[in-house]
Scaffold this active site. Structure first.
Site, PDB file in Angstrom:
ATOM      1  N   LYS A   1       0.837  -1.197   0.000  1.00 19.27           N
ATOM      2  CA  LYS A   1       0.000   0.000   0.000  1.00 19.27           C
ATOM      3  C   LYS A   1       0.879   1.257   0.000  1.00 19.27           C
ATOM      4  CE  LYS A   1      -3.675   0.120   2.805  1.00 19.27           C
ATOM      5  NZ  LYS A   1      -4.987   0.441   2.190  1.00 19.27           N
TER       6      LYS A   1
ATOM      7  N   ARG B   1      -3.051   3.004   8.645  1.00 22.29           N
ATOM      8  CA  ARG B   1      -3.381   1.708   8.039  1.00 22.29           C
ATOM      9  C   ARG B   1      -2.139   0.824   7.934  1.00 22.29           C
ATOM     10  NH1 ARG B   1      -6.997   4.923   4.641  1.00 22.29           N
ATOM     11  NH2 ARG B   1      -9.088   3.993   4.735  1.00 22.29           N
TER      12      ARG B   1
ATOM     13  N   GLY C   1      -7.647  -7.083   5.243  1.00 24.84           N
ATOM     14  CA  GLY C   1      -8.479  -7.160   6.441  1.00 24.84           C
ATOM     15  C   GLY C   1      -7.857  -7.923   7.593  1.00 24.84           C
TER      16      GLY C   1
ATOM     17  N   MET D   1      -5.081  -7.152   9.325  1.00 25.75           N
ATOM     18  CA  MET D   1      -4.438  -6.361  10.382  1.00 25.75           C
ATOM     19  C   MET D   1      -5.296  -5.142  10.702  1.00 25.75           C
ATOM     20  SD  MET D   1      -0.414  -6.754   9.445  1.00 25.75           S
ATOM     21  CE  MET D   1      -0.626  -6.404   7.707  1.00 25.75           C
TER      22      MET D   1
ATOM     23  N   ARG E   1      -2.795  -1.142  -6.598  1.00 26.50           N
ATOM     24  CA  ARG E   1      -1.921  -2.320  -6.589  1.00 26.50           C
ATOM     25  C   ARG E   1      -2.276  -3.145  -7.819  1.00 26.50           C
ATOM     26  NH1 ARG E   1      -5.099  -5.464  -1.670  1.00 26.50           N
ATOM     27  NH2 ARG E   1      -7.051  -5.575  -2.820  1.00 26.50           N
TER      28      ARG E   1
ATOM     29  N   HIS F   1     -15.318  -8.841   1.283  1.00 23.80           N
ATOM     30  CA  HIS F   1     -14.342  -9.740   1.923  1.00 23.80           C
ATOM     31  C   HIS F   1     -14.458 -11.164   1.389  1.00 23.80           C
ATOM     32  CE1 HIS F   1     -13.006 -12.510   5.157  1.00 23.80           C
ATOM     33  NE2 HIS F   1     -12.009 -11.637   5.261  1.00 23.80           N
TER      34      HIS F   1
ATOM     35  N   SER G   1      14.943 -42.284 -11.976  1.00 27.62           N
ATOM     36  CA  SER G   1      13.710 -41.533 -11.802  1.00 27.62           C
ATOM     37  C   SER G   1      13.522 -41.356 -10.299  1.00 27.62           C
ATOM     38  CB  SER G   1      12.533 -42.292 -12.412  1.00 27.62           C
ATOM     39  OG  SER G   1      11.353 -41.542 -12.266  1.00 27.62           O
TER      40      SER G   1
ATOM     41  N   CYS H   1       9.306 -38.695 -10.733  1.00 30.12           N
ATOM     42  CA  CYS H   1       7.959 -39.203 -10.970  1.00 30.12           C
ATOM     43  C   CYS H   1       7.123 -39.231  -9.712  1.00 30.12           C
ATOM     44  CB  CYS H   1       7.998 -40.577 -11.629  1.00 30.12           C
ATOM     45  SG  CYS H   1       8.703 -41.850 -10.584  1.00 30.12           S
TER      46      CYS H   1
ATOM     47  N   TYR I   1      13.519 -34.198 -16.873  1.00 25.41           N
ATOM     48  CA  TYR I   1      12.066 -34.122 -17.009  1.00 25.41           C
ATOM     49  C   TYR I   1      11.386 -34.306 -15.655  1.00 25.41           C
ATOM     50  CZ  TYR I   1      11.972 -39.211 -16.602  1.00 25.41           C
ATOM     51  OH  TYR I   1      12.117 -40.493 -16.139  1.00 25.41           O
TER      52      TYR I   1
END
Lengths: 892, 892
Positions: free
Chosen positions: B22, B90, B99, B101, B333, B449, B780, B847, B867
């Site tokens: 913020k 804030r 919401g 804090m 934001r 909310h 693997s 895997c 992979y």
């Protein structure tokens, strides 16, 4: 060019690696000037080349030819010109593998030399019998042929001649040897080799090959002898103990191998070859008889034995042959001996100035010591004897009679304890001897196959019990008074006294155990002379060792026992058994509690009981550390078994007043059931999920310690948290433990220091030991669980199911639960280093089964741990091995 | 000296770490020249000092004083002189914790400034209401007092005044604020603080402290936000949206956060403060209404939104307030969005030239993609709707209705699927929202909310369904037509459409799944616009990625599915399910066979069935590798359960013809029962103990491959040996496998190359990988078992029993079965390095479940594996994450 052949005069005792034990001994005796028949040794290196490539090294032929030439020259020099040059070709590995590989005698016999042998020996029948036996044994051993056609022919001859082979005439034997040669030619398509050099080459190759034979491999696995060592081959002039009554053969020890008592000891057999005595085919006379029969040879033998013992600074055993009044030394080595003898001899050699105390400590092992802890028969409860034989390998054994090796092995696999009963044993009986709790034979002396192998295996053995008629075919034996014992019936044998009893005789503690328990000796056995020797050697080991030896003990009795055995504290006091017995209802209430209040009440009820447990143990170990492990197993293990309870509830009558309780309980058992409890809610995980459980245990311990301290005792509690995988777990528990300790200190006004440590028994713990050390005052490596998780197998489940296959297929050399697996060991070492880096004064110990295993103890010593902790009965062996570990660590 | 306070003009978007999200947004907007009320930010660093030491940094007072002075000067400059200087305090962490804090508004109000506020606002009642609310909220939030006495007084006043608080007069409110102040003084022993600076300091401290509040901690744990970041505190001039109808407050997005469609989007509420809209207390109007109400502000807002999106190159959400016709920007934001929107926006931003393809790949995640795979309701099977609300968070959910968070959590723990129904949600409902499969509210819009949190959690959510009357007390809700739904009844909610249905509506595949399955779209939903976006972004990810993505598939159907999802082969084809179903009798015969012949017959019968299995799978994956794992589980798992069978046999009638069979079977089940089957006779151990078992599987595979090759296909079989702990195990099996392959090649005349590899799933295997590599063509990593053995816990047993406690006590940040444990990861990395050192062309894959986990995929990419292999449904996400991993690896 590598040297593959050494004349005896070229070798020596330090060359056993290359020449094998027998070759090194022959060389050493040759260099000492003792009368050894001429000969040479083909090295183990040549054998290794053969085993790897399937062919002898290229230069071996030439080297053998050169040695053979020199050998013939020497024989010509030292013996009369008529003597036929026949040789014995014998295996000889670095470590003795008695009877496990091939031997070929009389190599060099052929259609010509047999005639020379007849002339030289003056005994035509002897020559032709030797030849016939040679052809047959050469065909079997060297050419790998079947025995059946030879035996068939032999039976024909014997039937024609009468009952006994001795009645075969020279002509019979001459004919038999020819028929035998014909069989060889028919079966193999080639004539029987007449060229002595060709016979020799084939015999050497056969001995090489016998290294990989079935018997040899089984034996090596049991004895942990590597498969790639190979055997040497000893080629030695034949000398004959069977040329008449002025000839004979014998085995001798420089001390009594059963008790360690000083004085020459052995067996002698007139008019016989060495194989007869080892096989126990005929019963030998005590060596002392030789003094009467051939005082000159006896005196020379005694002198040789004395010289050898001084030379080797140890008890030696030797083989010898007397050929027409002339003594020949055929083998020497440091002699096998019973456990009791090993300790007595080692201590005596110190007293006699032959070895130092440190050397004496290295002469014995924890495994041998462990044999002296075996219980004996209670003399007060002995029934009438069935028989008495030779006390060939000490210890008592009780089991069911079996009459062949195969049955012994299969019944053992079923969990039955068996005693193997045979007229005599042969190398192929080894699997049965391994499976048996004890061995009984009706033939053979202390140096027979049964006796030698049994001592090596640590199995009680009575041999040569001649009063017994063993009928293998009908699976029974009969005693002198006609009692018949059948397959599957119990007998008890005492390898220390040689006595054999019917039924199951009760056992009592061994003299060594009684000594440490302070209970009076019964004053019976000869081998009690080993007790002071053990005690002294343990003291010397204590003087050497760096590793502390603690015990795993959960009860006052175990703690007291451990202390008497010299444990310097308790390294692992499990608390789970304190939740059993009459406390089960309380534990059940704890587990079933569905409110915090109910749980607290159950814990409150357990608290005074645990406190009493700890009070007893701390008092028993006053002044020594007692490491208490907080509860480890899943709580459902304190509830009834799921399957049993399910069946009980299913079968119950609805009117049964217990039914409601049982059904309720079953619901809880089902809820808490775990597929893999070893990997479940246990150890530190309980501490983080069951409020108050660990706190109760800590409070009980702290209160016990505070009260003892107030009473003037010196309690030294330590707290150990099991199954930690991450430092955060330990931090949380540590905070809780410290809080309880502080509360108890505040309430009682007594502060008892109490280090807080952790088990390292998960790979994750070992791999993050540096972090964990920050929250731990000590580590105790739980190598059982660490082995289980590192390998991903559970001891209970797999030892029976696939370990046999794994040992058989050489995935393991030994069970990783017996001797520490190298990778698990590496985890221990890594964790120890990381822990000490993070916290230099971190305590480090081991409390798994490996804490009592000799090989593992050496590993832990090298890894720099502070102590091992093992079961009370293993404390003595661990003290000894810890001393040996330090000494072995010093010698480069 | 550290700088702990930044004026808005001093910060910027790159400083979120220090100023929180913020604070950074306010600073950035200030620098962009947008109208932001003056203010300053106290840094997260100051908060961290406070959290660690319990006190603010020493210099903070002075720095705040200086900032305050400059702030007052700026207010005086930019506003009229009468304006009271009140501030909003804030929280604002680096990552949004909406919401979670504390916030304190109107700081600076006291007995004097309330009068100034009355004069300036021209609304005395507003001023005193503000003061009364301030005192009460300050007492609760900052001073930590109980709400009860305040509420009691308030009720008295309300009762005296009538039903509604709006009817309280100015005098009432003036009196109420005084009584509130008296309560503070009585309860706390100190007068209510009048000094604005003291109020500010206390408020800052309260916000710092709220970082450690219960709600914040639960949220952080769920969101994997570290506990030690701390929050910044933003001090900002109060602007008022509740000064009349020319005032108001709103929330806006630069694109539709639900679908990603272009165009400004949001909610506006006249005569209200921001908290009203977020709390969903009153229903807002769509933002477009503002154009009519206040065209000037609307135009300015749209311009600002456009500027912000260009500036941030991403969709933004903002908060704004209009104070008497003047627009103030209060927050910006990068906006939260649904999964569908995330993909659509990312693709659109590429098309619009804002970001590159690589940036677009980094803008989305595999977790978001996974949300698009959730099934939807089948439109053909929809019942009548109960109601329609706001489509707040997409996805379909079916479950039983619950009306409070606690019940939701406890029923979820019992395994029930629940839908949480509330008038509106509050932060304390978070545990219930976590437990619920979906969330339904009757109040609040897309920015309430419930909506914001549900989107964050990926839970389907319908909110603001105003037709529903939710009666929490009586645990029921009533629809417009009077239908009543009670606690525990099923409903179905569709967060994509906003529809609510009674009962359990059947589900069908999502549009994305249908797209990849090639099944026709139903042409319904708006969000199908995301499907091409996902497809394009996956293509871009494929262009970037280094890791291959294979699938775990055991059946033809799975294999086909995996191939359609873009899997480059099968990395794990388990063979155990091929032993189930109708083949069970054959497997039972195999297990119970007590002769080699019986076993061979059973294996011979299984062979053609396995061959058919392999044929199907190899054909489905033609041209791609199929890695077949030889049978892994203990054989007894194919037999009936011990407990069930025991009960069955115990209860059976002796005349039952099956009784003998069952009793015989029970004997075998008992014999083979393992305490810990996970650590038992399984994997390669079976291969070494059950003759012919592995060979049968290998033969079936080789014959299937050979036949396919002969038919012109391109089968690529690979064989994988499970549970190897030592190279010797693998060597033995490899020999056997190679022999069978050679036999099949000889018989069929077709040679199909078949690499032979092993699972690395035991710590011992990982620690000896260098040796094992010598006998393996590929590794693997079975990270499930490796996690289980490294930690020593079994997933099945512990996830329910102690993982909750471990997550709660922060031993784990996340389950090690979800995201790879760092120590297990280190084992993988070590083994990969050692394996490649021993054999540079060794194949390396994963895997375990972790193969589909985003965070773990990044780890495996860094570790250099070739992979990952995951379940077919995770292939898409894995492709995306593999691309992201490469890109993230490039950015330093």
């Amino acid at each position: 060019m590598d040297k593959y052949v050494y004349r005896f005069a070229e070798g020596g005792r330090g060359m056993a690696e290359l020449l094998g034990g027998k070759g090194a001994g022959l060389a050493e005796m040759t260099r000492m000037g003792l009368d050894v028949p001429p000969g040479f040794t083909v090295t183990t290196e040549a054998c290794r080349v053969f085993l790897e490539t399937g062919a002898e090294p290229a230069s071996l032929q030439d080297q053998v030819s050169r040695a053979w030439k020199q050998f013939e020259d020497e024989v010509r020099e030292r013996f009369d010109a008529h003597r036929p040059v026949l040789v014995a070709v014998r295996s000889g590995a670095k470590r003795s593998m008695p009877g496990m590989m091939d031997t070929v005698l009389n190599v060099g016999l052929n259609d010509q030399s047999v005639e020379r042998l007849a002339v030289w020996s003056g005994d035509e029948r002897f020559a032709w019998e030797s030849y016939a036996r040679f052809v047959r044994s050469f065909a079997l051993t060297v050419l790998g042929m079947d025995e059946e056609p030879f035996e068939a022919v032999f039976q024909e001859y014997r039937d024609a001649a009468g009952d006994w082979r001795d009645s075969l005439t020279t002509e019979h034997l001459r004919s038999l040897s020819r028929v035998y040669r014909n069989i060889v030619e028919e079966e193999s398509g080639r004539p029987f080799p007449q060229d002595p050099r060709q016979q020799l080459d084939l015999a050497i190759r056969a001995v090489f090959g016998s290294w990989d034979g079935e018997r040899a491999r089984v034996y090596r696995k049991r004895e942990h002898i590597p498969d790639d060592l190979g055997t040497a081959v000893n080629v030695c002039l034949m000398v004959f103990g069977n040329l008449g009554t002025d000839s004979g053969t014998g085995v001798a020890f420089t001390r009594d191998p059963a008790t360690g008592a000083p004085g020459v000891y052995g067996d002698y057999l007139r008019h016989a070859v060495g194989e007869d005595i080892v096989a126990g085919v005929r019963n030998a006379v005590p060596l002392q008889e030789l003094e009467r029969l051939d005082p000159k040879s006896f005196a020379e033998l005694c002198e040789n034995l004395h010289g050898l013992e001084n030379h080797y600074s140890d008890m030696c055993d030797i083989e010898f042959t007397i050929e027409r009044g002339k003594l020949w030394m055929l083998q020497t080595r440091v002699g096998q001996r019973s456990a009791a003898a090993a300790f007595r001899i080692a201590a005596d050699l110190v007293d006699e100035g032959h070895v130092t105390r440190e050397e004496a400590v290295l002469r014995v092992t924890g495994d041998r010591l462990a044999q002296l802890l075996f219980p004996r028969f209670d003399d007060q409860a002995l029934p009438a004897r069935l028989a008495t034989g030779v006390a060939a390998s000490p210890g008592a054994a009780v089991g069911r009679v079996v009459f062949d090796a195969h049955t012994a092995a299969s019944r053992d696999a079923r969990g039955e304890t068996v005693i193997l009963v045979r007229p005599q044993t042969r190398p192929e009986d080894l699997p049965g001897m391994l499976a048996a709790a004890g061995i009984l034979t009706s033939q053979g002396g202390k140096t027979s196959h049964a006796a030698v192998v049994a001592r090596g295996l640590g199995r009680p053995c009575v041999c040569g019990a001649e009063q017994l008629a063993v009928d293998v075919d009908h699976k029974r034996f009969t005693t002198a008074d006609g009692t018949v014992v059948h397959d599957g019936e119990y007998i008890s044998i005492d390898g220390t006294s040689g006595h054999v009893y019917a039924g199951e005789v009760p056992l009592i503690a061994s003299p060594l155990v009684r000594h440490f328990q302070g209970t009076p000796d019964d004053g019976s056995g000869t081998e009690d002379a080993s007790v002071p020797a053990v005690d002294r050697i343990l003291g010397w080991a204590d003087d050497c060792r760096r590793l502390g030896v603690l015990a795993n003990a959960d009860t006052v009795a175990d703690a007291e026992q451990a202390r008497r055995f010299g444990a310097a504290g308790i390294g692992l006091c499990r608390t789970e058994h304190m939740f059993l017995g009459e406390r089960r209802p309380l534990v059940e209430a704890l587990i079933l509690a569905d409110t915090p209040t109910g749980r607290r009440e159950a814990l409150d009820a357990l608290l005074p009981l645990q406190r009493a447990d700890f009070t007893g143990i701390l008092r028993a170990m006053d002044g020594l550390p007692v490491t208490v492990r907080l509860i480890d197993p899943p709580l459902h293990e304190f509830l009834p078994d799921l399957t049993e309870l399910s069946v009980k509830v299913a079968l119950a009558d609805g009117h049964d007043p217990n039914w409601v309780h049982d059904a309720h309980l079953l619901e809880a058992v089902r809820r808490m059931h775990e597929q893999n409890p070893m990997l479940g809610l246990r150890g530190v995980r309980l501490g983080l999920t069951v409020p108050g459980l660990f706190a109760m245990q800590v409070r009980a311990l702290a209160e016990a310690a505070a009260a003892l301290r107030a009473d003037g005792f010196d309690p030294r509690p330590e707290i150990m948290v099991p199954l930690v995988g991450d430092v955060r777990e330990l931090r949380i528990v540590r905070l809780e433990v410290e809080q309880v300790l502080a509360e108890v200190a505040a309430v009682t006004g007594v502060t008892v220091p109490c280090p807080i440590g952790t088990m390292i028994e998960l790979p994750r713990a070992a791999l993050t030991a540096g972090q964990i050390a920050e929250a731990a005052d000590f580590f105790s490596f739980g190598t059982n669980d660490l082995t289980q998780t590192t390998w991903g197998f559970s001891r209970d489940d797999v030892e029976a199911s696939f370990f046999p296959a794994y040992l058989d297929r050489a995935v393991f050399q030994t069970s990783p639960f017996q001797t520490i697996d190298p990778v698990v060991g590496q985890l221990v070492r890594t964790a120890a280093v990381a822990g000490r880096e993070a916290k230099p004064d971190l305590g480090l110990g081991v409390c798994g089964e490996h804490g009592g295993d000799p090989e593992s103890i050496r590993y832990f010593d090298e890894a720099g741990l502070d102590y091992v902790s093992c079961s009370p009965y293993r404390v003595l062996a661990a003290r000894l091995e810890a001393g040996r570990a330090t000494l072995l660590g010093k010698t480069p």
